[in-house]
Design a protein around this motif. Structure first.
Motif, mmCIF file in Angstrom:
data_model
loop_
_atom_site.group_PDB
_atom_site.id
_atom_site.type_symbol
_atom_site.label_atom_id
_atom_site.label_comp_id
_atom_site.label_asym_id
_atom_site.label_seq_id
_atom_site.Cartn_x
_atom_site.Cartn_y
_atom_site.Cartn_z
ATOM 1 N N ILE A 1 -1.965 2.080 -8.541
ATOM 2 C CA ILE A 1 -2.373 0.731 -8.142
ATOM 3 C C ILE A 1 -2.278 -0.207 -9.330
ATOM 4 O O ILE A 1 -2.786 0.100 -10.422
ATOM 5 N N SER B 1 0.846 -1.187 0.000
ATOM 6 C CA SER B 1 0.000 0.000 0.000
ATOM 7 C C SER B 1 0.885 1.241 0.000
ATOM 8 O O SER B 1 2.074 1.180 0.363
ATOM 9 N N GLY C 1 -7.598 1.638 -8.750
ATOM 10 C CA GLY C 1 -7.148 3.015 -8.735
ATOM 11 C C GLY C 1 -7.590 3.820 -9.935
ATOM 12 O O GLY C 1 -6.860 4.683 -10.432
ATOM 13 N N ARG D 1 -7.553 8.944 -2.309
ATOM 14 C CA ARG D 1 -6.456 9.174 -3.262
ATOM 15 C C ARG D 1 -6.879 10.193 -4.323
ATOM 16 O O ARG D 1 -6.565 10.058 -5.502
ATOM 17 N N HIS E 1 -15.082 1.604 -0.977
ATOM 18 C CA HIS E 1 -14.420 1.435 0.316
ATOM 19 C C HIS E 1 -15.390 1.656 1.465
ATOM 20 O O HIS E 1 -15.404 0.899 2.439
ATOM 21 N N ARG F 1 -2.720 -7.132 -5.589
ATOM 22 C CA ARG F 1 -2.520 -5.698 -5.775
ATOM 23 C C ARG F 1 -1.127 -5.300 -5.323
ATOM 24 O O ARG F 1 -0.666 -5.705 -4.257
ATOM 25 N N ASN G 1 -10.535 2.440 -5.401
ATOM 26 C CA ASN G 1 -9.541 1.476 -4.947
ATOM 27 C C ASN G 1 -9.772 0.085 -5.517
ATOM 28 O O ASN G 1 -8.884 -0.497 -6.144
ATOM 29 N N SER G 2 -10.957 -0.471 -5.314
ATOM 30 C CA SER G 2 -11.212 -1.860 -5.691
ATOM 31 C C SER G 2 -11.181 -2.085 -7.192
ATOM 32 O O SER G 2 -10.998 -3.218 -7.651
ATOM 33 N N LYS H 1 -1.896 8.493 2.437
ATOM 34 C CA LYS H 1 -1.886 7.649 1.235
ATOM 35 C C LYS H 1 -1.237 8.449 0.110
ATOM 36 O O LYS H 1 -1.763 9.458 -0.317
ATOM 37 N N CYS I 1 1.095 -1.581 -4.988
ATOM 38 C CA CYS I 1 0.844 -0.142 -4.916
ATOM 39 C C CYS I 1 2.178 0.599 -4.865
ATOM 40 O O CYS I 1 2.991 0.356 -3.969
#
Length: 334
Positions: A280, A6, A144, A172, A83, A312, A140-141, A200, A314
């Motif tokens: 990501i 991450s 990105g 982000r 998220h 993933r 995110n999922s 982040k 990052c």
């Protein structure tokens, strides 16, 4: 070890540590911490909002927004892979007593006006009605993905036409702004509130920001206290955030490294990497994700599982181009 789990694994820089040690402080619950006040004013300006509030975490920021914007029992429209829906411990139900109604944002997590209209429930004697629309940028999922301003505007407009407030989970957000080559304030122009993380991508050791109107932030300040987020001489943790905010200008380096990582991994047998939009990288693996990651760890590379056969990685400011090139070599030798 090359840690690509991450962009939250970064360590505070020497300048951040020095800023924390030298920070001018006061009691933030009373609004008397000058470093906090400086950070909040700066973030509000960058995001094009009237005011901002420093909070310990992005999750707290999202949950405060939901509590302020809604009445108990109402529905919150959320993207099915978002998220705030998947990874915040059912906070919408626990903290605000909200029901959730999910929206399918497709492969990139883009909520359309049509989806908002379909998901909207008008309040009547039998239904509490829709009180909030939650958007996410980057998503995110979905790897990105950077959602364009026009897409955010359209979904927000559809909600506002129905009297529904809009909160943007912008953990982000600055990555999205960098990828789209726009100011972050352009991505927040039509929403009622936004949360962005300082820890982040930007490299701060702790902290997120919640921004909106002055009236919204006034209520958010009370809810932050309710949720246990009232802090005293918090300038010591806000001072690194002041420095971190400037790191938004270097996020393009992380995106370029993500492209290098994806291209390198995609050439390896048994791997198929999705072309990243920001920092990501999602990789499909022929072998089970956990087994793949165990082998990577033995070679000194860390990632996280994102499905039975998806992992993933990052990129972040503590992993430079040489680290990325080394990571590809190590994964090849697993």
């Amino acid at each position: 070890m090359i840690d690509l789990r991450s962009d939250t694994v970064t360590k505070p820089s020497l300048s951040m540590r020095e800023a924390a040690a030298d920070a001018e402080v006061g009691d933030d619950v009373y609004g008397e911490d000058p470093t906090i006040n400086e950070l909040e004013a700066s973030v509000a300006d960058v995001l094009g909002m009237e005011a901002a509030l420093f909070v310990p975490s992005g999750t707290m920021g999202n949950q405060i927004a939901a509590r302020v914007h809604t009445e108990r029992g109402q529905e919150a429209l959320v993207e099915a892979e978002s998220h705030i829906y998947k990874w915040e411990l059912g906070g919408l139900a626990q903290h605000s007593e909200l029901q959730t109604r999910t929206i399918d944002g497709g492969e990139r997590g883009v909520v359309t006006p049509e989806a908002v209209a379909e998901g909207y429930v008008e309040a009547d004697d039998h239904q509490a009605g829709t009180g909030l629309l939650c958007l996410e940028n980057t998503h995110n999922s979905k790897g990105g993905t950077a959602i364009a301003a026009g897409r955010i505007d359209a979904a927000a407009s559809a909600a506002h036409d129905r009297g529904v407030r809009v909160h943007l989970d912008g953990a982000r957000l600055f990555n999205a702004a960098a990828a789209l080559d726009v100011e972050a304030s352009r991505l927040t122009r039509e929403v009622d509130s936004v949360m962005c993380c300082l820890s982040k991508g930007l490299g701060a050791p702790v902290g997120s920001m919640l921004a909106g109107s002055e009236a919204f932030i006034e209520q958010a300040h009370r809810v932050r206290k309710l949720f246990g987020g009232g802090m005293r001489q918090a300038g010591m943790i806000a001072a690194p955030g002041v420095i971190a905010l400037e790191n938004r200008h270097r996020l393009g380096d992380d995106h370029a490294n993500a492209e290098r990582l994806a291209a390198g991994l995609d050439e390896l047998d048994g791997l198929s990497a999705q072309e990243p939009e920001t920092n990501i990288v999602l990789v499909e693996t022929d072998e089970p994700a956990e087994a793949f990651l165990d082998a990577c760890e033995e070679q000194g590379v860390l990632g996280v599982p994102f499905g039975d056969h998806v992992v993933r990685f990052c990129t972040h400011l503590d992993a430079d181009r040489e680290d990325i090139e080394a990571a590809v070599r190590r994964v090849e030798n697993r």
